[in-house]
Design a protein around this motif. Structure first.
Motif, PDB file in Angstrom:
ATOM      1  N   ALA A   6       0.809  -1.218   0.000  1.00 32.31           N
ATOM      2  CA  ALA A   6       0.000   0.000   0.000  1.00 32.31           C
ATOM      3  C   ALA A   6       0.844   1.270   0.000  1.00 32.31           C
ATOM      4  O   ALA A   6       0.338   2.344  -0.331  1.00 32.31           O
ATOM      5  N   GLU A   7       2.122   1.160   0.349  1.00 33.29           N
ATOM      6  CA  GLU A   7       2.971   2.351   0.446  1.00 33.29           C
ATOM      7  C   GLU A   7       3.917   2.491  -0.748  1.00 33.29           C
ATOM      8  O   GLU A   7       4.901   3.215  -0.677  1.00 33.29           O
ATOM      9  N   TYR A   8       3.609   1.794  -1.846  1.00 36.17           N
ATOM     10  CA  TYR A   8       4.430   1.931  -3.050  1.00 36.17           C
ATOM     11  C   TYR A   8       3.550   1.833  -4.283  1.00 36.17           C
ATOM     12  O   TYR A   8       2.665   0.975  -4.371  1.00 36.17           O
ATOM     13  N   GLY A   9       3.782   2.734  -5.237  1.00 34.85           N
ATOM     14  CA  GLY A   9       3.084   2.714  -6.514  1.00 34.85           C
ATOM     15  C   GLY A   9       4.004   2.209  -7.603  1.00 34.85           C
ATOM     16  O   GLY A   9       4.651   1.171  -7.467  1.00 34.85           O
ATOM     17  N   LEU A  10       4.094   2.966  -8.705  1.00 37.28           N
ATOM     18  CA  LEU A  10       5.019   2.638  -9.788  1.00 37.28           C
ATOM     19  C   LEU A  10       6.205   3.588  -9.709  1.00 37.28           C
ATOM     20  O   LEU A  10       6.198   4.673 -10.282  1.00 37.28           O
ATOM     21  N   GLY A  11       7.204   3.206  -8.939  1.00 33.25           N
ATOM     22  CA  GLY A  11       8.383   4.039  -8.771  1.00 33.25           C
ATOM     23  C   GLY A  11       8.202   5.188  -7.810  1.00 33.25           C
ATOM     24  O   GLY A  11       9.021   6.111  -7.789  1.00 33.25           O
ATOM     25  N   VAL A  12       7.164   5.147  -7.002  1.00 35.47           N
ATOM     26  CA  VAL A  12       6.851   6.233  -6.077  1.00 35.47           C
ATOM     27  C   VAL A  12       6.483   5.667  -4.713  1.00 35.47           C
ATOM     28  O   VAL A  12       5.680   4.726  -4.624  1.00 35.47           O
ATOM     29  N   GLU A  13       7.075   6.226  -3.657  1.00 36.61           N
ATOM     30  CA  GLU A  13       6.658   5.896  -2.303  1.00 36.61           C
ATOM     31  C   GLU A  13       5.416   6.712  -1.957  1.00 36.61           C
ATOM     32  O   GLU A  13       5.312   7.891  -2.324  1.00 36.61           O
ATOM     33  N   LEU A  14       4.467   6.100  -1.261  1.00 37.66           N
ATOM     34  CA  LEU A  14       3.205   6.735  -0.904  1.00 37.66           C
ATOM     35  C   LEU A  14       3.105   6.808   0.613  1.00 37.66           C
ATOM     36  O   LEU A  14       3.315   5.817   1.307  1.00 37.66           O
ATOM     37  N   GLY A  15       2.794   7.995   1.116  1.00 36.45           N
ATOM     38  CA  GLY A  15       2.698   8.155   2.555  1.00 36.45           C
ATOM     39  C   GLY A  15       1.513   9.004   2.954  1.00 36.45           C
ATOM     40  O   GLY A  15       0.875   9.662   2.123  1.00 36.45           O
ATOM     41  N   HIS A  16       1.228   8.998   4.247  1.00 38.28           N
ATOM     42  CA  HIS A  16       0.156   9.829   4.792  1.00 38.28           C
ATOM     43  C   HIS A  16       0.527  10.208   6.221  1.00 38.28           C
ATOM     44  O   HIS A  16       1.025   9.373   6.983  1.00 38.28           O
ATOM     45  N   ASP A  17       0.325  11.477   6.551  1.00 38.63           N
ATOM     46  CA  ASP A  17       0.505  11.931   7.919  1.00 38.63           C
ATOM     47  C   ASP A  17      -0.603  12.926   8.247  1.00 38.63           C
ATOM     48  O   ASP A  17      -1.554  13.075   7.479  1.00 38.63           O
ATOM     49  N   ARG A  18      -0.513  13.594   9.356  1.00 38.75           N
ATOM     50  CA  ARG A  18      -1.573  14.502   9.779  1.00 38.75           C
ATOM     51  C   ARG A  18      -1.776  15.657   8.809  1.00 38.75           C
ATOM     52  O   ARG A  18      -2.799  16.332   8.833  1.00 38.75           O
ATOM     53  N   TRP A  19      -0.799  15.872   7.917  1.00 41.64           N
ATOM     54  CA  TRP A  19      -0.873  16.985   6.970  1.00 41.64           C
ATOM     55  C   TRP A  19      -1.449  16.556   5.632  1.00 41.64           C
ATOM     56  O   TRP A  19      -1.670  17.388   4.771  1.00 41.64           O
ATOM     57  N   GLY A  20      -1.666  15.252   5.457  1.00 43.60           N
ATOM     58  CA  GLY A  20      -2.276  14.773   4.221  1.00 43.60           C
ATOM     59  C   GLY A  20      -1.465  13.683   3.558  1.00 43.60           C
ATOM     60  O   GLY A  20      -0.458  13.197   4.083  1.00 43.60           O
ATOM     61  N   ASP A  21      -1.908  13.267   2.372  1.00 41.22           N
ATOM     62  CA  ASP A  21      -1.178  12.298   1.567  1.00 41.22           C
ATOM     63  C   ASP A  21       0.066  12.942   0.976  1.00 41.22           C
ATOM     64  O   ASP A  21       0.091  14.153   0.729  1.00 41.22           O
ATOM     65  N   TRP A  22       1.085  12.137   0.730  1.00 39.86           N
ATOM     66  CA  TRP A  22       2.246  12.642   0.004  1.00 39.86           C
ATOM     67  C   TRP A  22       2.821  11.544  -0.905  1.00 39.86           C
ATOM     68  O   TRP A  22       2.639  10.363  -0.670  1.00 39.86           O
ATOM     69  N   TYR A  23       3.499  12.003  -1.969  1.00 39.04           N
ATOM     70  CA  TYR A  23       4.212  11.138  -2.908  1.00 39.04           C
ATOM     71  C   TYR A  23       5.680  11.535  -2.897  1.00 39.04           C
ATOM     72  O   TYR A  23       6.003  12.721  -2.763  1.00 39.04           O
ATOM     73  N   GLY A  24       6.554  10.580  -3.092  1.00 44.59           N
ATOM     74  CA  GLY A  24       7.973  10.909  -3.137  1.00 44.59           C
ATOM     75  C   GLY A  24       8.831   9.670  -3.195  1.00 44.59           C
ATOM     76  O   GLY A  24       8.390   8.600  -3.617  1.00 44.59           O
ATOM     77  N   HIS A  25      10.067   9.804  -2.754  1.00 46.14           N
ATOM     78  CA  HIS A  25      10.979   8.659  -2.686  1.00 46.14           C
ATOM     79  C   HIS A  25      12.156   9.039  -1.808  1.00 46.14           C
ATOM     80  O   HIS A  25      12.540  10.209  -1.718  1.00 46.14           O
TER      81      HIS A  25
END
Length: 374
Positions: free
Chosen positions: A302-321
């Motif tokens: 659930a925390e990985y897409g296609l070459g992208v790390e997926l996260g969520h914290d109190r500030w919202g969803d985020w994409y990155g690596h």
């Protein structure tokens, strides 16, 4: 208090310049100019790092803090323009390039990998390569083992010349696969080395040419290179204690000789900001439907897409690596709900598992939202 005592002892003209500069940094909230500088300084001190750059960029506040030394030998200090090796952060660029080729019909996500590889001898010896497809390389469900073995590290440190897919992938030939293709999520750098080779063949050139034309140029990443020339004075050198002597050594040459799809980039914080905005905010690199596919959670992770790390914290969803190599670490995030980018790059290795970007995000978003909770 020492900072303010120092200010009071300066001349009136210098004080005026500093106040004006702080106001320009954040018109919305003057006086915030030292917040991220302090966050970075504390992080470097806690982790005993040579130096680093921290960038935060949101609609109402942008700041770049740069501290420490880029080169111990020459006592060159790190600046906002210093160029760092960012290791696996570069996987986002590799994935973006591959997905452009999918959009154009030159590649297919469900295409078998084995027939797409262009320059790796005996590639059929790599376990599971004959079962995996392109999408499974992108989301690390291929079941292909990582080439980054102890034997590879030993050999590379003995002969740190520029790496190729044909040189590195055979180290995975005799490794036990992490599981069945399509049945396991196992992060493997071999997946992205294969993607780099596949991109070169599908695009009719070199991997470097493809990512430069398709991503770096389109995103305006003029200060980014694939690998690096050691004579380049803009480089931040990486330091690590590989020999476990208690003393860090300059280990930069290993990173600078790694131009493959799993971690090709040497870049600046500004250029990473440009890339993240070009990809996630501005639609310059992928079509909306492709970007949605890229940022959708994989079935097995659930925390990985296609070459992208997926996260969520109190500030919202985020994409990155994130990225880690001997002597270098980097991490990036884009918060789509806030149109904000956070980037950190350091020229050393950390001990803590806590991310400085958690602290930076809290400082940035509390201030811009008026939230003063601890």
């Amino acid at each position: 208090m020492a900072f303010w005592r120092g200010l009071l002892s300066t001349s009136a003209s210098v004080l005026t310049v500093m106040v004006a500069s702080a106001a320009a940094t954040s018109a919305a909230e003057p006086g915030r100019g030292q917040v991220f500088h302090s966050i970075l300084q504390r992080y470097l001190d806690q982790e005993d790092l040579n130096g680093g750059v921290l960038l935060v960029s949101a609609p109402h506040h942008r700041e770049v803090a740069a501290l420490g030394f880029a080169d111990d030998r020459t006592n060159t200090r790190i600046t906002a323009d210093s160029r760092f090796y960012v290791a696996s952060v570069g996987k986002m660029v590799t994935a973006t390039t591959a997905l452009q080729l999918v959009e154009e019909g030159a590649l297919s996500l469900d295409a078998p990998v084995l027939g797409l590889v262009g320059s790796v001898p005996d590639i059929a010896k790599l376990p599971n390569v004959g079962k995996a497809n392109v999408e499974q390389l992108l989301n690390h469900s291929s079941g292909i083992a990582d080439y980054l073995t102890d034997k590879f590290s030993e050999d590379f440190h003995a002969n740190p010349t520029r790496l190729t897919a044909a040189r590195v992938l055979p180290y995975a030939y005799k490794e036990k696969p992490p599981g069945q293709t399509g049945k396991v999520h196992e992060y493997s750098n071999s997946n992205y080395v294969l993607l780099g080779d596949i991109i070169a063949k599908a695009d009719g050139g070199s991997f470097e040419e493809s990512i430069r034309r398709r991503v770096l140029k389109r995103a305006g990443m003029d200060n980014t290179t694939v690998g690096a020339d050691p004579k380049d004075r803009t480089l931040a050198h990486g330091y690590a204690d590989l020999e476990e002597t208690g003393e860090n050594q300059d280990v930069s040459r290993y990173a600078w000789n790694s131009p493959l799809g799993d971690g090709p980039l040497v870049t600046t914080a500004d250029d990473l900001e440009r890339f993240l905005f070009a990809l996630f905010r501005d639609g310059k690199l992928l079509k909306p439907a492709t970007l949605a596919r890229m940022t959708a959670p994989s079935k097995l992770e659930a925390e990985y897409g296609l070459g992208v790390e997926l996260g969520h914290d109190r500030w919202g969803d985020w994409y990155g690596h994130s990225g880690l190599e001997d002597g270098f670490e980097a991490e990036t995030r884009y918060y789509p709900g806030r149109k904000a980018v956070l980037v950190v790059m350091v020229n050393g290795n950390t001990e803590s598992e806590k991310s400085i970007l958690d602290r930076a995000a809290a400082a940035l978003f509390r201030a811009t939202s008026g939230d003063t909770r601890k």
